[in-house]
Design a protein around this motif. Structure first.
Motif, PDB file in Angstrom:
ATOM      1  N   TYR A  20       0.815  -1.227   0.000  1.00 28.49           N
ATOM      2  CA  TYR A  20       0.000   0.000   0.000  1.00 28.49           C
ATOM      3  C   TYR A  20       0.845   1.273   0.000  1.00 28.49           C
ATOM      4  N   THR A  21       2.166   1.143  -0.247  1.00 28.52           N
ATOM      5  CA  THR A  21       2.999   2.349  -0.325  1.00 28.52           C
ATOM      6  C   THR A  21       3.944   2.267  -1.522  1.00 28.52           C
ATOM      7  N   ARG A  22       4.317   3.442  -1.997  1.00 24.42           N
ATOM      8  CA  ARG A  22       5.318   3.513  -3.073  1.00 24.42           C
ATOM      9  C   ARG A  22       6.618   4.027  -2.459  1.00 24.42           C
ATOM     10  N   LEU A  23       7.684   3.436  -2.904  1.00 25.47           N
ATOM     11  CA  LEU A  23       9.001   3.795  -2.365  1.00 25.47           C
ATOM     12  C   LEU A  23       9.572   4.980  -3.140  1.00 25.47           C
ATOM     13  N   LYS A  24      10.071   5.945  -2.403  1.00 19.01           N
ATOM     14  CA  LYS A  24      10.791   7.048  -3.048  1.00 19.01           C
ATOM     15  C   LYS A  24      12.134   7.190  -2.338  1.00 19.01           C
ATOM     16  N   THR A  25      13.212   7.273  -3.102  1.00 19.94           N
ATOM     17  CA  THR A  25      14.536   7.417  -2.492  1.00 19.94           C
ATOM     18  C   THR A  25      15.131   8.752  -2.925  1.00 19.94           C
ATOM     19  N   ILE A  26      15.540   9.544  -1.957  1.00 19.54           N
ATOM     20  CA  ILE A  26      15.995  10.910  -2.219  1.00 19.54           C
ATOM     21  C   ILE A  26      17.489  11.013  -1.926  1.00 19.54           C
ATOM     22  N   THR A  27      18.224  11.530  -2.886  1.00 15.29           N
ATOM     23  CA  THR A  27      19.656  11.731  -2.701  1.00 15.29           C
ATOM     24  C   THR A  27      19.878  13.236  -2.665  1.00 15.29           C
ATOM     25  N   SER A  28      20.490  13.767  -1.591  1.00 17.54           N
ATOM     26  CA  SER A  28      20.558  15.228  -1.463  1.00 17.54           C
ATOM     27  C   SER A  28      21.969  15.707  -1.137  1.00 17.54           C
ATOM     28  N   ARG A  29      22.211  16.921  -1.607  1.00 14.36           N
ATOM     29  CA  ARG A  29      23.533  17.535  -1.433  1.00 14.36           C
ATOM     30  C   ARG A  29      23.316  19.029  -1.263  1.00 14.36           C
ATOM     31  N   TRP A  30      24.037  19.655  -0.375  1.00 13.02           N
ATOM     32  CA  TRP A  30      23.904  21.098  -0.145  1.00 13.02           C
ATOM     33  C   TRP A  30      25.288  21.733  -0.353  1.00 13.02           C
ATOM     34  N   PRO A  31      25.673  21.925  -1.652  1.00 12.45           N
ATOM     35  CA  PRO A  31      27.054  22.376  -1.924  1.00 12.45           C
ATOM     36  C   PRO A  31      27.274  23.839  -1.532  1.00 12.45           C
TER      37      PRO A  31
END
Ligand code: NAD
Length: 506
Positions: free
Chosen positions: A481-492
């Motif tokens: 009942y859920t969709r997977l979301k993967t977030i890759t983040s960078r704060w240069p």
């Protein structure tokens, strides 16, 4: 008017539940709901037209943005409230199960409690939705995952657990932030309506849970409408396959649980009295109308004659009656047609050469022919080529086969088309371990005849007992009942470091 008479009157016509209200709609036809113990029509049910079903989908679609943005702990509080209300009304729900399905009241109450366990599981949804976080997967880069709602989900459920199977689905789906359209069995539709009204009493916003009563017209609309993102189905194998294929062809994720033919293997070292008691409960409870019913006993070596001798008096002593009779152990079958179909299997098994040791066709209630009763039947010395062995009967018929040894017994189970549940009765730990590892079935009992997993584990079979790869409830349910979301983040910081056209590597 007495309270009970008023309650009966109010369900004379079973409507839909759309956008937080009872809705009559414009049914394409009406279905008849029976009290199977009396063989009488007790209500009529609206069979939703395409437009009625679309109205339910529209309500679920409109409720989705706000509901999916509602914080998970807040969503869980509605589920906590539902849990309290189901506990308050458990007797009413169980009575309705007995009234429309026919199973005895104590068994009906057991099914309500097993459904309630899923509601309890869904109360913990904030914990279950936690994602993963990895710090510094690259230079100044972090990665985290989210489990987000799928959207509008649909549930299509069978007649044999009118309260429990819907509760396998909607509590987890809505706790995960989805909205839901439930299409219960048209044979016993009232429990779903009662559950929807309890959720409304719990304060659930309109449109989050909707119920459409109906048949193939409603199911096809749910399978084809692009606003529905996921479909959960429980029912017979041909319809499970159809729902899986049609839903998938329309781009939906589908979990579709089908029929069963559950074997219990009894080894010569088993406690035969215990095994016989377990078989009687698992074969004839709910008149055999359980997907986890044991319908085949495989007796190994000299266990066969001893088991047969222990079974016969126990089967003959079973008390069959209206499920409201507090001493009854087994009620009627769901409809006259189904009773006749089960009886036709008994006819054919006898013709095909299996030995009919106990004949349920001669039970006095069957002969009286008021309700849809059939007594319990036992076949011995059945063959693997007989229809009573190959096909799901879904009635109070236990078929016994003999096997020379453990390997032959295991081969029988593994070569069968269905692989929902199975059990082994033995005192030999090594044999039980070997059986558990090698048997081709989704749920295995070791000296446990009906190994229905608890809510925090997952329920699902193998082979033609399931289409799709996600089982019901437990963590599998949350994933479905859920969709997977993967977030890759960078704060240069500082200046841009120039374009890099290569595949990023660490
Ligand atoms: P069924 O397949 O006849 O009906 C199930 C649902 O599908 C109902 O809501 C029904 O309205 C709908 N339906 C029926 N025919 C349809 C069609 N042609 N097109 C679209 N939808 C249709 O099953 P049933 O008789 O209600 O239930 C008994 C079956 O369910 C048994 O085979 C039993 O083993 C199975 N079952 C399986 C599990 C499991 O977990 N594997 C659990 C319970 C029951």
């Amino acid at each position: 008017m007495a309270e009970s008479a008023r309650a009966l009157k109010s369900i004379d016509t079973v409507p839909h539940w759309i956008n937080g209200a009872r809705v009559a709609g414009n049914p394409h036809a009406w279905g008849e709901v029976y009290n199977p113990a009396r063989g009488e029509v007790i209500a009529r049910v609206a069979l939703a037209s395409r437009e009625d079903t679309e109205a339910a989908i529209s309500a679920a679609h409109a409720a989705l943005p706000e509901w999916s943005a509602t914080p998970a702990p807040k969503r869980a509080r509605y589920i906590f409230k539902l849990k309290e209300l189901i506990e308050r009304d458990a007797n009413k729900l169980a009575a309705m199960v007995t009234r429309e399905h026919g199973k005895v009241l104590s068994d009906a109450m057991g099914s309500v409690k097993r459904g309630l366990e899923i509601v309890e599981f869904a109360c913990g949804i904030p914990h279950l939705l936690k994602g993963e976080f990895s710090h510094q997967v690259g230079d100044g880069i972090d990665s985290h995952s989210l489990r987000l709602p799928v959207g509008v989900c649909a549930g299509i459920t069978p007649f044999n657990f009118p309260a429990m199977v819907p509760m396998w689905m909607f509590p987890i789906a809505i706790a995960c932030g989805n909205t839901f359209v439930l299409k219960p069995s048209e044979k016993d539709p009232s429990c779903s309506l009662m559950l929807a009204e309890l959720l409304a009493e719990a304060g659930l916003p309109p449109g989050v849970l909707n119920v459409v009563q109906g048949d193939k017209v409603a199911v096809d609309t749910l399978l084809e409408d692009p606003r529905v993102g996921a479909v959960s189905f429980v029912g017979s194998t041909p319809i499970a396959k159809y729902v899986y294929e049609t839903g998938a062809a329309h781009g939906k994720r589908v979990q579709a649980l089908g029929g069963a033919k559950n074997h219990m293997v009894v080894l010569p070292d088993a406690d035969i009295e215990q095994a016989a008691d377990a078989l009687v409960g698992a074969a004839y409870g709910s008149a055999g109308e359980r997907c986890m019913a044991i319908s085949v006993a495989v007796a190994v070596g000299d266990a066969g004659d001893r088991l047969r001798a222990a079974l016969i008096p126990k089967i003959k002593a079973l008390k069959v009656n209206d499920g409201t009779d507090t001493v009854a152990e087994m009620g009627p079958l769901i409809t006259r047609e189904h009773r006749d179909k089960v009886q036709a299997y008994i006819d054919s098994g006898a013709k095909e050469g299996a030995e009919l040791v106990v004949d349920g066709r001669t039970h006095p209630l069957r002969e009286k022919d008021q309700g849809f009763f059939l007594g319990p039947s036992l076949f011995d010395h059945a063959g693997a080529d007989m229809s009573i062995y190959k096909e799901e009967i879904f009635g109070p018929v236990l078929t016994m086969l003999r096997a020379d040894n453990f390997e032959d017994a295991l081969k029988l189970v593994n070569e069968h088309e269905y692989g929902n549940g199975t059990a082994i009765f033995t005192r030999n730990g090594l044999a039980a371990r070997e059986f558990s590892a090698r048997v081709e079935a989704g749920m295995v009992g070791v000296n446990v005849p009906i190994p229905v997993p608890m809510a925090f584990h997952s329920f699902g079979g193998w082979k033609h007992s399931i289409f799709g790869d996600a089982a019901m409830h437990g963590e599998e349910g949350v994933r479905f009942y859920t969709r997977l979301k993967t977030i890759t983040s960078r704060w240069p910081e500082g200046f841009a470091d120039g374009a890099d056209l290569n595949m990023p590597v660490m």
